[in-house]
Design an enzyme around this catalytic site. Structure first.
Site, mmCIF file in Angstrom:
data_model
loop_
_atom_site.group_PDB
_atom_site.id
_atom_site.type_symbol
_atom_site.label_atom_id
_atom_site.label_comp_id
_atom_site.label_asym_id
_atom_site.label_seq_id
_atom_site.Cartn_x
_atom_site.Cartn_y
_atom_site.Cartn_z
ATOM 1 N N LYS A 1 0.853 -1.184 0.000
ATOM 2 C CA LYS A 1 0.000 0.000 0.000
ATOM 3 C C LYS A 1 0.892 1.237 0.000
ATOM 4 C CE LYS A 1 -3.995 1.681 2.712
ATOM 5 N NZ LYS A 1 -4.812 1.355 3.918
ATOM 6 N N SER B 1 -9.625 1.298 3.094
ATOM 7 C CA SER B 1 -8.867 2.120 2.162
ATOM 8 C C SER B 1 -7.852 1.339 1.328
ATOM 9 C CB SER B 1 -8.117 3.211 2.935
ATOM 10 O OG SER B 1 -7.216 2.617 3.868
ATOM 11 N N SER C 1 -9.817 -1.382 7.080
ATOM 12 C CA SER C 1 -9.284 -1.074 5.753
ATOM 13 C C SER C 1 -8.633 -2.245 5.037
ATOM 14 C CB SER C 1 -8.268 0.076 5.848
ATOM 15 O OG SER C 1 -8.906 1.261 6.226
#
Length: 506
Positions: free
Chosen positions: A62, A141, A165
């Site tokens: 990420k 996310s 997330s």
């Protein structure tokens, strides 16, 4: 398949799936050493000298996890020119184990969002159960991670889970998402959203792969002040009897709790069906199913959206364009430093980040801190107390319960794990989320975290596993995949992974 051929397939898939926007910096656009690294891993494999089970495997990160060889943008204009001078601990651990960095994945800006649409690099697209004209939400996310794993653009992916997330994107994309106990994995080099909640998590196609990644990363890091110390890890192992985990699973049936408060009216029929199927399967395997009440669940989401923005408003104060990141070039002779600071932050942050900074700043203000922030902290403690009262195992790092009668009752009637849906509904379409005529879209996005936030507030391990269900039209089982969440006591990560594997075999 050789590791080199596997690596070439991942790079080709990154190129052919560019429209999904899973990567901000894909490996196919980054001249790196991946080809030689994969070839070297193949040679080590033939010699029987692989560094680990992840040697030569492609792991995506990420884009809020610092990497020395790739930019780290947090999907924000405020960091679009930033490259870290060092690797995060988790990146270095995986590279030392032979893993290859597969690129940096897209996300909601600074990890703030539930659909991976708040990125300065564009929306992440999810095609599961949809055609190209109706892209679905990838969750957030860590939506880029989940889509990259689901579409074979990498072997596994590392992201962050603050309030769900990792688990929500896993549920929306039909992948496995594992959030370990808070403090087990190092956060050094991970750009913070909310320090007391942020947890490095893992996305993969199978629970066994998530376990392999977890085993490499589950180590104390002296550079991270929130990393669990070796002595505390020994205490966890001793109190939870982790060395005898296999005998724990075979000596008696598991006691599986169904949280009554998670059975909400908004639960989609396909999700409810998948939940019921999972529980029935475990019952047929000889395990005991029993209802459990977690009364503070109804307040957990509200507490989270006070605490997380409050911490974010403090963490994001450092992005002023002076030391690093983008700086506003709108300058005049008479402008003050305050004006430049405000202009830089106004141009650098997106709408959702600004919204949460404002929420956090308000809850920390003198007139609101007692009624909001302090009350939210109290609710957080009560949420953890609910979990501690439900589990048979005592929290290994908490003060011992002095009431012997209550402790004995928990040992006799307490549960081993909780099982619930990960998300109340299947993934919505991107067009529905971004429809400006829908006034409740922001609130609906917050509500998506209703089942994932409680475990985050308590710092507990949780995994989302894809399970088949049926939709409203009566489509056959297998057409719809819903995420089913397994939650365990703090430190009981191995049991959570084991139960995840049981559901995976269903």
């Amino acid at each position: 398949m050789s590791l080199l051929l596997e690596a070439e397939r991942y790079v080709a898939n990154q190129s052919s799936n560019r429209m999904l926007n899973a990567f901000i910096t894909p490996l196919c656009r980054h001249s790196g050493r991946w080809h030689d690294q994969a070839k070297d891993a193949d040679i080590r494999g033939k010699q029987g000298k692989l560094r680990s089970r992840l040697d030569g495997r492609f792991i995506a990160f990420k884009d809020n996890i610092c990497t020395r060889d790739f930019p780290t943008t947090c999907a924000s204009k405020s960091l679009d020119t930033f490259t870290s001078p060092f690797n995060a601990t988790v990146v270095q651990q995986l590279e030392d184990a032979g893993a290859i960095v597969a690129g940096k994945t897209n996300l909601d800006e600074f990890g703030m969002g539930s659909h991976s649409i708040y990125s300065s690099f564009g929306h992440v697209m999810n095609t599961r159960r949809g055609d190209d004209s109706k892209f679905l939400s990838a969750g957030g996310s860590s939506g880029g991670n989940a889509v990259a794993v689901a579409t074979d653009q990498c072997y596994a992916a590392l992201g962050t889970d603050t309030g769900g997330s990792i688990r929500l994107p896993a549920a929306y994309t039909g992948t496995v998402g594992f959030k370990p106990s808070y403090g087990l994995l190092s956060r050094w080099g991970v750009i913070a959203y909310a320090n007391s909640l942020d947890t490095v998590g893992i996305l993969a196609k199978r629970v066994s792969v998530a376990r392999d990644v977890f085993d490499v990363l589950n180590k104390h890091d002296p550079r991270d002040p929130t990393s669990i110390s070796p002595s505390s890890r020994s205490r966890i192992s001793s109190k939870l009897n982790l060395p005898q985990l296999t005998s724990r699973l075979t000596s008696r049936p598991l006691r599986i709790g169904i949280p009554l408060e998670y059975n909400i009216s908004e639960l989609a029929p396909s999700v409810r069906q998948a939940w019921c199927h999972s529980l029935e399967y475990l019952r047929q395997q000889g395990h005991t199913i029993q209802p459990v009440s977690l009364p503070m669940t109804k307040l957990a989401l509200s507490a989270y959206y006070v605490l997380a923005p409050a911490e974010a408003s403090s963490n994001l104060a450092k992005y002023d364009g002076v030391r690093y990141g983008t700086r506003s070039d709108d300058s005049t002779e008479n402008q003050s430093e305050t004006y430049l600071y405000a202009k830089t932050r106004g141009a650098g942050f997106g709408p959702e980040v600004k919204r949460r900074i404002m929420l956090g700043a308000f809850s920390l203000s003198a007139q609101a801190i007692d009624n909001y922030f302090i009350q939210a902290q109290r609710i957080r403690r009560l949420v953890r107390h609910d979990f501690d009262a439900a589990f048979q195992a005592e929290h290994p790092l908490a003060a011992e319960i002095r009431n012997v009668e209550l402790r004995q009752q928990a040992k006799q009637t307490g549960i081993d794990v909780l099982i619930s849906p990960t998300a109340p509904t299947p993934p919505p379409t991107i067009s529905d989320i971004t429809d400006t005529s829908t006034k409740r879209s922001n609130l609906d996005a917050y509500i998506n975290d209703v089942f994932t936030v409680p475990a985050s507030l308590a710092g507990l391990p949780a995994i989302s596993v894809p399970v088949s269900g049926k939709d409203n039209a009566g489509n056959q089982e297998g057409d719809i995949l819903a995420g089913i969440q397994v939650i365990g006591q703090y430190g009981d990560d191995e049991l959570v992974l084991k139960v995840g594997e049981l559901l995976e075999r269903r």
